[in-house]
Design a protein around this motif. Structure first.
Motif, short mmCIF file in Angstrom:
data_model
loop_
_atom_site.label_atom_id
_atom_site.label_comp_id
_atom_site.label_asym_id
_atom_site.label_seq_id
_atom_site.Cartn_x
_atom_site.Cartn_y
_atom_site.Cartn_z
N PRO A 45 4.31 6.18 -6.60
CA PRO A 45 4.52 7.16 -6.76
C PRO A 45 2.65 7.28 -7.37
CG PRO A 45 5.93 6.09 -8.94
CD PRO A 45 5.57 5.21 -7.78
N SER A 46 2.25 6.05 -7.66
CA SER A 46 0.84 6.04 -8.12
C SER A 46 -0.18 5.34 -7.12
CB SER A 46 0.77 5.36 -10.06
OG SER A 46 1.22 4.32 -8.95
N ARG A 47 -1.64 5.35 -7.24
CA ARG A 47 -2.73 5.18 -6.96
C ARG A 47 -2.49 3.48 -6.62
NH1 ARG A 47 -6.86 9.58 -5.83
NH2 ARG A 47 -5.88 11.14 -5.36
N GLN B 146 0.99 -1.24 -0.05
CA GLN B 146 -0.04 -0.21 0.03
C GLN B 146 1.02 1.51 -0.14
OE1 GLN B 146 -2.93 0.34 3.04
NE2 GLN B 146 -3.66 2.00 2.42
N THR B 147 1.96 1.22 0.70
CA THR B 147 2.98 2.62 0.91
C THR B 147 4.30 2.54 0.50
OG1 THR B 147 2.48 2.20 3.36
CG2 THR B 147 4.19 4.04 2.26
#
Length: 466
Positions: free
Chosen positions: A351-353, A336-337
């Motif tokens: 750097p993205s979701r 998630q991180t």
């Protein structure tokens, strides 16, 4: 049709193959003279590929999980003959296209060349300009149109699609041995899919995709650095396929390329492999490469030039421990991180979701796992926990599918079969593999020095999803 390219092979001797035909089982056989016995091209030491029952027996009789991994790798890896036939496929197409276009060549790349491919995997091909063979003294000059300079990238994409469309029509109607031509021209990297009937090989053809060539060089380089890398990657790929984490068609699940990067990143954390950043740091003038889109693909090609502290690793974990630690590492990884980046060799802030972020080591703006959704990521994590449990509870004396057999869902049908010691042949093969691996850990094989590379895997292909 195949002469000098198939002169010698470690397992089979074939002087000349004039024609390939299919037998009733779909295997490829050589033409027969008089009463000669038919021999399948897909054989090793005079024996056909092991079926599921034979595979289960060999894995069941192994002495350890590490031995099982080596046995599985030897059964699944591409043979030298299959690699030669794939180069022949590229040469065949190059001969036909050279009658239409001047100074072009077709190169194989991807899993077929980087050492991580399994038997009968798809063959990736790229068509590129051959500037090395220009004869400046010739009075005959081949004239062609130059690419427009205005909005070059857009024009380049459109021209590539149109060019591949013309090639697809030529292949479909005029080139013998090519069947089932499919055009996938709207993908980020447009490709033509087809079957090369003479060798029963599924192929993907792209154009001017030099980044894929250099990616194959990088993955092959990593595979040559340590004898444990390729067996581990092949085993984890087989595990993912058996657990239905990967499929033969693209979708919202992980593919073999990002899965391989996960393994390489894990081995970097184990101090077995250097980061790409280190390979770039020690690169020389001869290692400078630049793809057609301006991407820097420079990295050290000769690992013998690495400093001793990078060249000789201190980690001597067994394959069994590395397999277990791989599952343990990613079962607790904070997806998630953080993201995965073998270029830096450390985890990076996402750097993205996207559910899963794995940076393309050469094209750093690309996430090669962007297609993976949260459901599939959770399945990957869940399967790693299941794998840990299976390895911790396996009992080779009481179970018919111990070790990696339970991970691969391979069952020994003969329930009354008592476990025996590893056969002399298996022991000899394993000992020879380990000996050769240690001797050649940092020697890059000559057959990979052609312009190769990855990636039916770096290419985000558009196919029909299941």
């Amino acid at each position: 049709m195949v002469t000098s390219r198939l002169k010698s092979h470690n397992h089979i001797s074939i002087s000349t193959v004039k024609e390939y035909k299919n037998n009733k089982q779909g295997q490829i056989i050589t033409p027969q003279k008089n009463n000669q016995r038919k021999v399948s091209l897909f054989v090793e030491n005079g024996c056909a590929l092991p079926n599921e029952k034979e595979k289960a027996k060999q894995l069941y009789n192994a002495k350890s999980i590490s031995a099982q991994i080596i046995i599985l790798y030897e059964m699944m890896k591409l043979t030298d003959l299959e690699v030669r036939l794939r180069f022949h496929t590229a040469h065949h197409l190059e001969q036909y296209f050279s009658r239409l276009f001047d100074n072009i060549k077709i190169l194989p790349f991807g899993s077929s060349i980087n050492g991580f491919g399994r038997r009968r995997c798809d063959l990736d091909l790229v068509l590129i300009p051959n500037t090395e063979e220009c004869n400046v003294t010739s009075r005959l000059v081949f004239h062609s149109k130059l690419m427009n300079n205005n909005d070059r990238q857009m024009n380049n994409n459109n021209e590539t699609k149109e060019f591949l469309g013309i090639l697809a029509n030529s292949m479909q109607y005029f080139i013998p041995g090519i069947l089932n031509v499919r055009r996938i021209l709207e993908a980020r990297v447009p490709i033509i899919k087809f079957c090369y009937n003479y060798t029963q090989t599924e192929c993907d053809l792209s154009a001017t995709n030099m980044t894929a060539i250099y990616m194959t060089e990088l993955l092959n380089l990593y595979g040559e650095m340590d004898w444990r890398i390729r067996p581990l990657v092949i085993t984890i790929r087989a595990w993912a396929k058996s657990q239905e984490l990967t499929f033969d068609v693209p979708g919202q699940w992980i593919t073999n390329f990002p899965l391989t990067l996960l393994v390489l990143f894990f081995l970097q954390q184990k101090k077995i492999l250097p980061s790409l950043k280190i390979l770039k740091l020690y690169s020389t003038h001869d290692d400078v490469r630049c793809a057609e889109n301006g991407i820097d693909c420079t990295f050290l090609r000769d690992v013998n030039k690495l400093p001793l502290n990078y060249k000789y690793d201190i980690n001597q974990d067994s394959l069994e421990k590395l397999l277990y630690d791989f599952f343990e590492y990613y079962s607790t990884f904070d997806f998630q991180t953080y993201g995965i980046c073998i270029r830096e060799g450390i985890q990076i802030r996402k750097p993205s979701r996207s559910a899963l972020h794995i940076t393309n080591p050469l094209e750093t703006t690309l996430n090669v796992s962007k297609n993976v959704n949260f459901y599939e990521l959770n399945r990957i994590i869940s399967k790693t926990h299941d794998a840990i449990h299976a390895l911790e509870t396996t009992n080779k004396f009481e179970s018919n599918n111990w070790g990696i057999m339970s991970l691969l869902k391979i069952n020994n049908d003969n329930g009354d079969l008592k476990k025996s010691n590893t056969t002399k042949g298996q022991t000899k093969n394993i000992e020879e593999y380990l000996k050769n691996s240690y001797e050649n850990s940092y020697e890059i094989s000559d057959k990979f020095e052609v312009n190769e590379t990855n990636i039916d895997e770096t290419k985000t292909k558009k196919k029909e999803t299941i």
